[in-house]
Design a protein around this motif. Structure first.
Motif, PDB file in Angstrom:
ATOM      1  N   MET A  54      38.190 -57.459  43.516  1.00  0.00           N
ATOM      2  CA  MET A  54      38.916 -57.877  42.322  1.00  0.00           C
ATOM      3  C   MET A  54      38.005 -57.777  41.115  1.00  0.00           C
ATOM      4  O   MET A  54      36.864 -58.256  41.149  1.00  0.00           O
ATOM      5  N   GLU A  55      38.492 -57.135  40.051  1.00  0.00           N
ATOM      6  CA  GLU A  55      37.766 -57.086  38.783  1.00  0.00           C
ATOM      7  C   GLU A  55      38.203 -58.248  37.910  1.00  0.00           C
ATOM      8  O   GLU A  55      39.401 -58.528  37.799  1.00  0.00           O
ATOM      9  N   HIS A  57      37.426 -59.285  34.000  1.00  0.00           N
ATOM     10  CA  HIS A  57      36.802 -58.737  32.795  1.00  0.00           C
ATOM     11  C   HIS A  57      36.523 -59.795  31.736  1.00  0.00           C
ATOM     12  O   HIS A  57      37.275 -60.753  31.564  1.00  0.00           O
ATOM     13  N   ASP A  75      45.932 -68.456  44.227  1.00  0.00           N
ATOM     14  CA  ASP A  75      46.814 -67.985  43.158  1.00  0.00           C
ATOM     15  C   ASP A  75      47.439 -69.224  42.540  1.00  0.00           C
ATOM     16  O   ASP A  75      48.062 -70.035  43.229  1.00  0.00           O
ATOM     17  N   ASN A 144      45.882 -52.673  41.994  1.00  0.00           N
ATOM     18  CA  ASN A 144      46.251 -52.680  40.575  1.00  0.00           C
ATOM     19  C   ASN A 144      47.150 -53.847  40.184  1.00  0.00           C
ATOM     20  O   ASN A 144      47.651 -53.874  39.066  1.00  0.00           O
ATOM     21  N   SER A 145      47.364 -54.808  41.081  1.00  0.00           N
ATOM     22  CA  SER A 145      48.125 -55.986  40.684  1.00  0.00           C
ATOM     23  C   SER A 145      47.196 -56.942  39.941  1.00  0.00           C
ATOM     24  O   SER A 145      46.057 -57.158  40.343  1.00  0.00           O
ATOM     25  N   SER A 146      47.675 -57.452  38.834  1.00  0.00           N
ATOM     26  CA  SER A 146      46.906 -58.410  38.032  1.00  0.00           C
ATOM     27  C   SER A 146      47.621 -59.749  38.072  1.00  0.00           C
ATOM     28  O   SER A 146      48.828 -59.819  37.823  1.00  0.00           O
ATOM     29  N   ARG A 147      46.868 -60.781  38.392  1.00  0.00           N
ATOM     30  CA  ARG A 147      47.441 -62.123  38.485  1.00  0.00           C
ATOM     31  C   ARG A 147      46.394 -63.133  38.052  1.00  0.00           C
ATOM     32  O   ARG A 147      45.208 -62.841  38.020  1.00  0.00           O
ATOM     33  N   GLU A 148      46.875 -64.349  37.787  1.00  0.00           N
ATOM     34  CA  GLU A 148      45.944 -65.437  37.500  1.00  0.00           C
ATOM     35  C   GLU A 148      45.493 -66.034  38.829  1.00  0.00           C
ATOM     36  O   GLU A 148      46.310 -66.460  39.643  1.00  0.00           O
ATOM     37  N   LEU A 157      41.938 -64.219  35.056  1.00  0.00           N
ATOM     38  CA  LEU A 157      42.843 -63.107  35.320  1.00  0.00           C
ATOM     39  C   LEU A 157      42.066 -62.048  36.080  1.00  0.00           C
ATOM     40  O   LEU A 157      41.032 -61.572  35.609  1.00  0.00           O
ATOM     41  N   ARG A 159      42.212 -58.383  38.614  1.00  0.00           N
ATOM     42  CA  ARG A 159      42.971 -57.191  38.999  1.00  0.00           C
ATOM     43  C   ARG A 159      42.384 -56.649  40.286  1.00  0.00           C
ATOM     44  O   ARG A 159      41.181 -56.408  40.373  1.00  0.00           O
ATOM     45  N   VAL A 161      41.320 -54.023  42.814  1.00  0.00           N
ATOM     46  CA  VAL A 161      40.949 -52.614  42.659  1.00  0.00           C
ATOM     47  C   VAL A 161      40.848 -51.878  43.984  1.00  0.00           C
ATOM     48  O   VAL A 161      40.928 -50.650  44.006  1.00  0.00           O
TER      49      VAL A 161
END
Length: 170
Positions: A54-55, A57, A75, A144-148, A157, A159, A161
């Motif tokens: 998970m990235e 940023h 999550d 590529n799913s982005s979630r908190e 947050l 994403r 990868v």
């Protein structure tokens, strides 16, 4: 002799209501017995170890201390699903952002005091017949799913990868 007398008793001995209650108790006892003693027909489905990266940023410096190897990831929106895994590795790099320069062009520039994190997380789950990864048997995980996400100290947050079923090398 009548079957039911004028007092509502069967053969003059027992009340109709008593008979109905006794029959209901017998039916419930039989249902409980059948439920608890029937053979298991389902098959055991074993979970597999799912490793994903998970990235995260542009985190401030205090998040470097808040996110540690060994932390459980959750999550925020699905708190009843349990942990989505344990952080096994953290790679830190300088944060960047896209800035518009005076000449109207855009360029990626360093974000002072910000850091990018690459978290390697290991959790238990299933891979369904369509190749979907299901952490904790219910949490659908996709690249590529982005979630908190959160751990016990911070909310961020992230994403996804990469996803694999074996520990990545290197």
């Amino acid at each position: 002799m009548k079957i039911i007398d004028r007092n509502g008793r069967l053969f003059g001995k027992i009340s109709v209501i008593d008979v109905i209650v006794i029959l209901a108790v017998i039916v419930m006892a039989a249902a409980i017995y059948v439920k608890t003693h029937k053979p298991q027909t389902g098959s055991n489905v074993s979970t597999t170890t799912i490793v994903y990266q998970m990235e995260v940023h542009n985190q401030p410096e205090y998040m470097l201390d808040a996110i540690q190897v060994g932390d459980q990831i959750y999550d925020k929106e699905r708190s009843t699903g349990g942990s989505l895994g344990t952080i096994t590795d953290i790679q830190v790099s300088d944060g960047t952002y896209e800035a518009e320069l005076h000449d109207g062009t855009c360029e990626v520039v360093p974000a002072q005091g910000r850091y990018n994190l690459l978290l390697t997380i290991e959790g238990q789950g299933l891979i369904d017949e369509n190749g979907n990864y299901l952490l904790n048997r219910v949490y659908n995980l996709g690249v590529n799913s982005s979630r908190e996400f959160n751990n016990k100290y911070g909310l961020f947050l992230g994403r996804i990868v990469s996803i694999d079923t074996a520990q990545p090398e290197g």
